[in-house]
Design a protein around this motif. Structure first.
Motif, PDB file in Angstrom:
ATOM      1  N   VAL A  24       0.824  -1.205   0.000  1.00 33.12           N
ATOM      2  CA  VAL A  24       0.000   0.000   0.000  1.00 33.12           C
ATOM      3  C   VAL A  24       0.857   1.253   0.000  1.00 33.12           C
ATOM      4  CG1 VAL A  24      -1.698   1.353   1.283  1.00 33.12           C
ATOM      5  CG2 VAL A  24      -1.976  -1.121   1.083  1.00 33.12           C
ATOM      6  N   ILE A  25       1.868   1.318   0.857  1.00 38.41           N
ATOM      7  CA  ILE A  25       2.674   2.530   0.969  1.00 38.41           C
ATOM      8  C   ILE A  25       3.461   2.794  -0.315  1.00 38.41           C
ATOM      9  CG2 ILE A  25       4.695   1.365   1.985  1.00 38.41           C
ATOM     10  CD1 ILE A  25       4.968   3.877   3.789  1.00 38.41           C
ATOM     11  N   GLU A  26       3.896   1.727  -1.002  1.00 40.59           N
ATOM     12  CA  GLU A  26       4.638   1.901  -2.246  1.00 40.59           C
ATOM     13  C   GLU A  26       3.718   2.351  -3.375  1.00 40.59           C
ATOM     14  OE1 GLU A  26       6.437  -1.873  -2.844  1.00 40.59           O
ATOM     15  OE2 GLU A  26       8.058  -1.536  -1.388  1.00 40.59           O
ATOM     16  N   VAL A  27       2.526   1.779  -3.431  1.00 44.13           N
ATOM     17  CA  VAL A  27       1.569   2.161  -4.467  1.00 44.13           C
ATOM     18  C   VAL A  27       1.109   3.603  -4.254  1.00 44.13           C
ATOM     19  CG1 VAL A  27      -0.718   1.685  -5.439  1.00 44.13           C
ATOM     20  CG2 VAL A  27       0.827  -0.211  -4.878  1.00 44.13           C
ATOM     21  N   ALA A  28       0.898   3.992  -2.991  1.00 39.88           N
ATOM     22  CA  ALA A  28       0.504   5.370  -2.686  1.00 39.88           C
ATOM     23  C   ALA A  28       1.545   6.348  -3.207  1.00 39.88           C
ATOM     24  CB  ALA A  28       0.299   5.535  -1.183  1.00 39.88           C
TER      25      ALA A  28
ATOM     26  N   THR B 158      -2.849   8.437   4.559  1.00 44.28           N
ATOM     27  CA  THR B 158      -4.226   8.831   4.853  1.00 44.28           C
ATOM     28  C   THR B 158      -4.893   9.442   3.636  1.00 44.28           C
ATOM     29  OG1 THR B 158      -3.657   9.246   7.175  1.00 44.28           O
ATOM     30  CG2 THR B 158      -5.682  10.257   6.341  1.00 44.28           C
ATOM     31  N   ALA B 159      -4.173  10.316   2.926  1.00 44.85           N
ATOM     32  CA  ALA B 159      -4.727  10.932   1.724  1.00 44.85           C
ATOM     33  C   ALA B 159      -4.968   9.884   0.644  1.00 44.85           C
ATOM     34  CB  ALA B 159      -3.786  12.020   1.209  1.00 44.85           C
ATOM     35  N   PHE B 160      -4.057   8.943   0.493  1.00 42.05           N
ATOM     36  CA  PHE B 160      -4.232   7.868  -0.490  1.00 42.05           C
ATOM     37  C   PHE B 160      -5.438   7.011  -0.124  1.00 42.05           C
ATOM     38  CE2 PHE B 160      -3.297   3.416  -1.743  1.00 42.05           C
ATOM     39  CZ  PHE B 160      -3.368   3.582  -3.127  1.00 42.05           C
ATOM     40  N   HIS B 161      -5.573   6.677   1.140  1.00 42.46           N
ATOM     41  CA  HIS B 161      -6.697   5.865   1.595  1.00 42.46           C
ATOM     42  C   HIS B 161      -8.014   6.572   1.287  1.00 42.46           C
ATOM     43  CE1 HIS B 161      -9.554   4.024   4.406  1.00 42.46           C
ATOM     44  NE2 HIS B 161      -8.727   2.976   4.465  1.00 42.46           N
ATOM     45  N   ARG B 162      -8.062   7.894   1.519  1.00 43.43           N
ATOM     46  CA  ARG B 162      -9.279   8.658   1.275  1.00 43.43           C
ATOM     47  C   ARG B 162      -9.617   8.665  -0.217  1.00 43.43           C
ATOM     48  NH1 ARG B 162      -7.508  13.244   2.814  1.00 43.43           N
ATOM     49  NH2 ARG B 162      -7.829  12.826   5.026  1.00 43.43           N
ATOM     50  N   ALA B 163      -8.611   8.913  -1.054  1.00 44.61           N
ATOM     51  CA  ALA B 163      -8.848   8.949  -2.497  1.00 44.61           C
ATOM     52  C   ALA B 163      -9.254   7.576  -3.016  1.00 44.61           C
ATOM     53  CB  ALA B 163      -7.591   9.436  -3.215  1.00 44.61           C
TER      54      ALA B 163
END
Length: 281
Positions: free
Chosen positions: A72-76, A85-90
């Motif tokens: 997840v952190i790499e894809v974000a 957090t911003a990636f999760h929201r989007a």
């Protein structure tokens, strides 16, 4: 057809830069117009703002990367999100589920494929228009900045109209009108994405006093008449960009867009839409 091909070249540029920065100015260059003009045309053709389309495409690609085993952190980070957090929201706004849930197969993902523009011949209703060539002319009025993301202006521009009417400024402004085009003008100059302005104005050579002024450059205009409310005006503008412009032999010109209201009540009036145009190369 050249104009449609230019818009599709803009889509190719977007696809090539989903993991980087999509430069609105570059999009305008590809399509032979300004960044703001591209965003306006895109929203009419795609029926979704450019920022929403970009988020959907990036999150579609992000979902595929996660399903292929990406962290997840790499894809974000790959799609420009420094904050998880911003990636999760989007991601959730597009897929309705958390990135980890889609990665682990606990939730389905939504796929938004790239847009492909094409010319569809409607031909149901005629479109009346005239071509007008004008020398430079001066307008004066009250203005506000235009945000580079065009959809963010949907609240700011109506608020400017409301405050202008409520303060009595509109009547004072109309008393200054002495030029062409006659009527109350809504002038949208989005050629420079960093310094765009919207003016409620009149054509005048009277002393500016405390009014904001703008010189409209010499240009060729396609002028479309209409009547009704703001919804009718928006419907006409959409037809201009989706039906008339692609098949007209013209492309967007280098001048502001202008709405001309024939009476002081733009909520229900006869109006004209002035679109700057030039012959397609």
């Amino acid at each position: 057809m050249e104009w449609i091909e230019q818009m599709n070249r803009g889509i190719c540029y977007i696809e090539q830069n989903l993991t980087g920065r999509v430069d609105p100015a570059r999009l305008g260059q590809i399509c032979g117009c300004s960044a703001g003009q591209f965003q306006r045309m895109f929203s009419y053709l795609a029926e979704v703002p450019l920022s929403v389309y970009l988020r959907r495409r990036r999150m579609s690609r992000a979902a595929a990367d996660l399903q292929a085993g990406g962290k997840v952190i790499e894809v974000a980070a790959r799609y420009g999100y420094d904050s998880p957090t911003a990636f999760h929201r989007a991601f959730r706004s597009v897929h309705g589920a958390a990135p980890s849930a889609v990665r682990d197969g606990r939730a389905p993902a939504c796929s938004y494929p790239p847009i492909l523009f094409h010319l569809t011949v409607q031909g149901v209703c005629e479109m009346n228009y005239r071509i007008v060539t004008r020398d430079a002319f001066r307008v004066a009025g009250v203005g506000a900045p235009i945000h580079p993301e065009m959809e963010k202006n949907f609240a700011a521009v109506p608020a400017l109209w409301h405050s202008t009417v409520e303060s009595g400024t509109l009547a004072r402004l109309l008393a200054q009108a002495n030029g062409e085009p006659q009527g109350l003008l809504g002038v949208c100059d989005c050629r420079d994405p960093e310094a765009g302005r919207y003016l409620i104005a009149v054509a005048t050579d009277a002393p500016a006093d405390d009014w904001e002024t703008m010189t409209i450059p010499p240009a060729c205009w396609a002028v479309f008449p209409g009547a009704g409310t703001s919804r009718d005006l928006q419907a006409l503008e959409r037809r201009i960009f989706t039906e008339w412009l692609p098949a007209s032999g013209y492309v967007y010109g280098d001048a502001p867009d202008i709405e001309v209201y024939k009476t002081p009540n733009p909520a229900d009036t006869a109006f004209e839409v002035w679109v700057p145009v030039k012959k397609a190369p």
